[in-house]
Design a protein around this motif. Structure first.
Motif, PDB file in Angstrom:
ATOM      1  N   HIS A  86       7.942   1.810   2.284  1.00  0.00           N
ATOM      2  CA  HIS A  86       8.049   1.530   3.715  1.00  0.00           C
ATOM      3  C   HIS A  86       8.055   2.807   4.568  1.00  0.00           C
ATOM      4  CE1 HIS A  86       8.538  -2.007   6.240  1.00  0.00           C
ATOM      5  NE2 HIS A  86       9.236  -1.286   7.056  1.00  0.00           N
ATOM      6  N   PRO A  87       6.906   3.504   4.632  1.00  0.00           N
ATOM      7  CA  PRO A  87       6.818   4.714   5.454  1.00  0.00           C
ATOM      8  C   PRO A  87       6.857   4.361   6.948  1.00  0.00           C
ATOM      9  CG  PRO A  87       4.656   4.149   4.609  1.00  0.00           C
ATOM     10  CD  PRO A  87       5.632   3.197   3.978  1.00  0.00           C
ATOM     11  N   ARG A  88       8.051   4.214   7.467  1.00  0.00           N
ATOM     12  CA  ARG A  88       8.244   3.780   8.861  1.00  0.00           C
ATOM     13  C   ARG A  88       7.681   4.806   9.837  1.00  0.00           C
ATOM     14  NH1 ARG A  88       9.392  -0.437  11.707  1.00  0.00           N
ATOM     15  NH2 ARG A  88      10.617  -1.222  10.009  1.00  0.00           N
ATOM     16  N   GLU A  89       7.898   6.089   9.548  1.00  0.00           N
ATOM     17  CA  GLU A  89       7.459   7.161  10.444  1.00  0.00           C
ATOM     18  C   GLU A  89       7.146   8.396   9.597  1.00  0.00           C
ATOM     19  OE1 GLU A  89       5.951   8.573  12.867  1.00  0.00           O
ATOM     20  OE2 GLU A  89       7.244   7.947  14.503  1.00  0.00           O
ATOM     21  N   PHE A  90       6.427   9.327  10.180  1.00  0.00           N
ATOM     22  CA  PHE A  90       6.153  10.608   9.540  1.00  0.00           C
ATOM     23  C   PHE A  90       5.925  11.622  10.645  1.00  0.00           C
ATOM     24  CE2 PHE A  90       2.074   8.642  10.172  1.00  0.00           C
ATOM     25  CZ  PHE A  90       1.247   9.674  10.567  1.00  0.00           C
ATOM     26  N   ALA A 132       0.834  -1.212   0.000  1.00  0.00           N
ATOM     27  CA  ALA A 132       0.000   0.000   0.000  1.00  0.00           C
ATOM     28  C   ALA A 132       0.861   1.251   0.000  1.00  0.00           C
ATOM     29  CB  ALA A 132      -0.927   0.008   1.206  1.00  0.00           C
ATOM     30  N   ASN A 133       1.827   1.337   0.913  1.00  0.00           N
ATOM     31  CA  ASN A 133       2.711   2.505   1.020  1.00  0.00           C
ATOM     32  C   ASN A 133       1.909   3.803   0.926  1.00  0.00           C
ATOM     33  OD1 ASN A 133       5.301   1.303   1.447  1.00  0.00           O
ATOM     34  ND2 ASN A 133       5.216   0.593  -0.661  1.00  0.00           N
ATOM     35  N   GLN A 151      -9.032  10.302   3.153  1.00  0.00           N
ATOM     36  CA  GLN A 151      -8.086  10.252   2.042  1.00  0.00           C
ATOM     37  C   GLN A 151      -7.078   9.135   2.257  1.00  0.00           C
ATOM     38  OE1 GLN A 151      -5.332  13.583   1.983  1.00  0.00           O
ATOM     39  NE2 GLN A 151      -5.081  13.476  -0.231  1.00  0.00           N
ATOM     40  N   LYS A 152      -6.687   8.506   1.136  1.00  0.00           N
ATOM     41  CA  LYS A 152      -5.520   7.624   1.099  1.00  0.00           C
ATOM     42  C   LYS A 152      -4.574   8.255   0.089  1.00  0.00           C
ATOM     43  CE  LYS A 152      -7.634   3.290   2.416  1.00  0.00           C
ATOM     44  NZ  LYS A 152      -8.092   1.966   1.996  1.00  0.00           N
ATOM     45  N   ARG A 153      -3.334   8.501   0.529  1.00  0.00           N
ATOM     46  CA  ARG A 153      -2.379   9.170  -0.348  1.00  0.00           C
ATOM     47  C   ARG A 153      -1.081   8.377  -0.400  1.00  0.00           C
ATOM     48  NH1 ARG A 153       1.919  12.020  -1.631  1.00  0.00           N
ATOM     49  NH2 ARG A 153       1.724  14.036  -2.676  1.00  0.00           N
ATOM     50  N   SER A 154      -0.583   8.163  -1.589  1.00  0.00           N
ATOM     51  CA  SER A 154       0.698   7.491  -1.764  1.00  0.00           C
ATOM     52  C   SER A 154       1.794   8.269  -1.039  1.00  0.00           C
ATOM     53  CB  SER A 154       1.044   7.404  -3.255  1.00  0.00           C
ATOM     54  OG  SER A 154       2.383   6.963  -3.419  1.00  0.00           O
ATOM     55  N   VAL A 155       2.740   7.545  -0.462  1.00  0.00           N
ATOM     56  CA  VAL A 155       3.889   8.193   0.175  1.00  0.00           C
ATOM     57  C   VAL A 155       5.018   8.403  -0.825  1.00  0.00           C
ATOM     58  CG1 VAL A 155       3.323   7.340   2.469  1.00  0.00           C
ATOM     59  CG2 VAL A 155       4.860   6.001   0.993  1.00  0.00           C
ATOM     60  N   GLN A 187      14.491   7.908   1.509  1.00  0.00           N
ATOM     61  CA  GLN A 187      14.111   9.288   1.236  1.00  0.00           C
ATOM     62  C   GLN A 187      13.144   9.818   2.274  1.00  0.00           C
ATOM     63  OE1 GLN A 187      12.160   9.121  -2.557  1.00  0.00           O
ATOM     64  NE2 GLN A 187      10.402   8.095  -1.800  1.00  0.00           N
ATOM     65  N   ILE A 188      13.143  11.128   2.387  1.00  0.00           N
ATOM     66  CA  ILE A 188      12.126  11.835   3.150  1.00  0.00           C
ATOM     67  C   ILE A 188      11.322  12.633   2.137  1.00  0.00           C
ATOM     68  CG2 ILE A 188      11.662  13.602   4.886  1.00  0.00           C
ATOM     69  CD1 ILE A 188      14.265  12.706   6.266  1.00  0.00           C
ATOM     70  N   VAL A 189      10.019  12.431   2.139  1.00  0.00           N
ATOM     71  CA  VAL A 189       9.126  13.110   1.204  1.00  0.00           C
ATOM     72  C   VAL A 189       8.353  14.176   1.981  1.00  0.00           C
ATOM     73  CG1 VAL A 189       7.154  12.824  -0.360  1.00  0.00           C
ATOM     74  CG2 VAL A 189       8.925  11.057  -0.240  1.00  0.00           C
ATOM     75  N   VAL A 190       8.368  15.404   1.469  1.00  0.00           N
ATOM     76  CA  VAL A 190       7.666  16.520   2.101  1.00  0.00           C
ATOM     77  C   VAL A 190       6.411  16.811   1.289  1.00  0.00           C
ATOM     78  CG1 VAL A 190       7.824  18.913   2.886  1.00  0.00           C
ATOM     79  CG2 VAL A 190       9.889  17.465   2.861  1.00  0.00           C
ATOM     80  N   VAL A 191       5.260  16.788   1.976  1.00  0.00           N
ATOM     81  CA  VAL A 191       3.957  16.925   1.332  1.00  0.00           C
ATOM     82  C   VAL A 191       3.201  18.087   1.971  1.00  0.00           C
ATOM     83  CG1 VAL A 191       1.739  15.743   0.997  1.00  0.00           C
ATOM     84  CG2 VAL A 191       3.864  14.453   0.868  1.00  0.00           C
ATOM     85  N   GLU A 192       2.492  18.856   1.141  1.00  0.00           N
ATOM     86  CA  GLU A 192       1.656  19.936   1.672  1.00  0.00           C
ATOM     87  C   GLU A 192       0.458  19.352   2.416  1.00  0.00           C
ATOM     88  OE1 GLU A 192       0.567  22.305  -1.735  1.00  0.00           O
ATOM     89  OE2 GLU A 192       2.310  23.598  -1.475  1.00  0.00           O
ATOM     90  N   ARG A 193      -0.004  20.092   3.438  1.00  0.00           N
ATOM     91  CA  ARG A 193      -1.185  19.691   4.211  1.00  0.00           C
ATOM     92  C   ARG A 193      -2.106  20.889   4.359  1.00  0.00           C
ATOM     93  NH1 ARG A 193      -2.542  20.497   9.570  1.00  0.00           N
ATOM     94  NH2 ARG A 193      -4.206  19.107  10.245  1.00  0.00           N
TER      95      ARG A 193
END
Length: 152
Positions: free
Chosen positions: A96-100, A69-70, A88-92, A118-124
């Motif tokens: 393996h999104p261990r933490e956020f 799923a990630n 919402q379900k949003r792709s990371v 990697q670290i992915v930065v997403v708007e909220r």
């Protein structure tokens, strides 16, 4: 396990089943009131619930789901009951999104994708709780935790 700010409710990520259990808490006793699937219909081997965090205003719960799923799953929280409603379900955009972590301003979510390094930065959006576009991807060797340090 995460308690609501008022201490009346709690949410528990169940890693192996990729579920979130919702509890009422009173007089030292947790009573389960809801069980939410993060990835209904997926084989058990392909999912793994991980981190969960609430927004600072207590209106939204965010949960990471690893496996195939990630995703980050966004829920609204009923303030009276602690019950969750999926928004919402949003792709990371990684593996393996261990933490956020939600940044202190509440405008961004940083996702530590451990296996894709990697670290992915997403708007909220603070009003709707929804996650928007990706604003940055930072290479990082197997990130597994994120913390914000606030200077005083």
């Amino acid at each position: 396990l995460l308690f609501s700010a008022d201490g009346k409710h709690a949410w528990l990520t169940m890693e192996m089943s990729a579920q979130v259990a919702v509890f009422d808490y009173k007089d030292g006793v947790l009573t389960q009131t809801q069980l939410v699937d993060l990835a209904a219909g997926q084989p058990t081997s392909d999912k793994a619930g991980a981190a969960l965090h609430a927004s600072a205003d207590g209106k939204f719960l965010y949960v990471s789901n690893r496996g195939t799923a990630n995703q980050l799953v966004v829920f609204s929280i009923d303030p009276a009951t602690g019950q969750l409603k999926e928004l919402q379900k949003r792709s990371v955009e990684g593996d393996h999104p261990r933490e956020f972590a939600l940044d202190p301003s509440g405008k961004f979510v940083l996702i530590a994708n451990q296996k894709s390094n990697q670290i992915v930065v997403v708007e909220r959006d603070a009003k709707s709780g929804l996650l928007g576009k990706t604003v940055q991807k930072l290479p990082m060797d197997a990130p597994s935790d994120l913390k914000f340090l606030v200077r005083q």
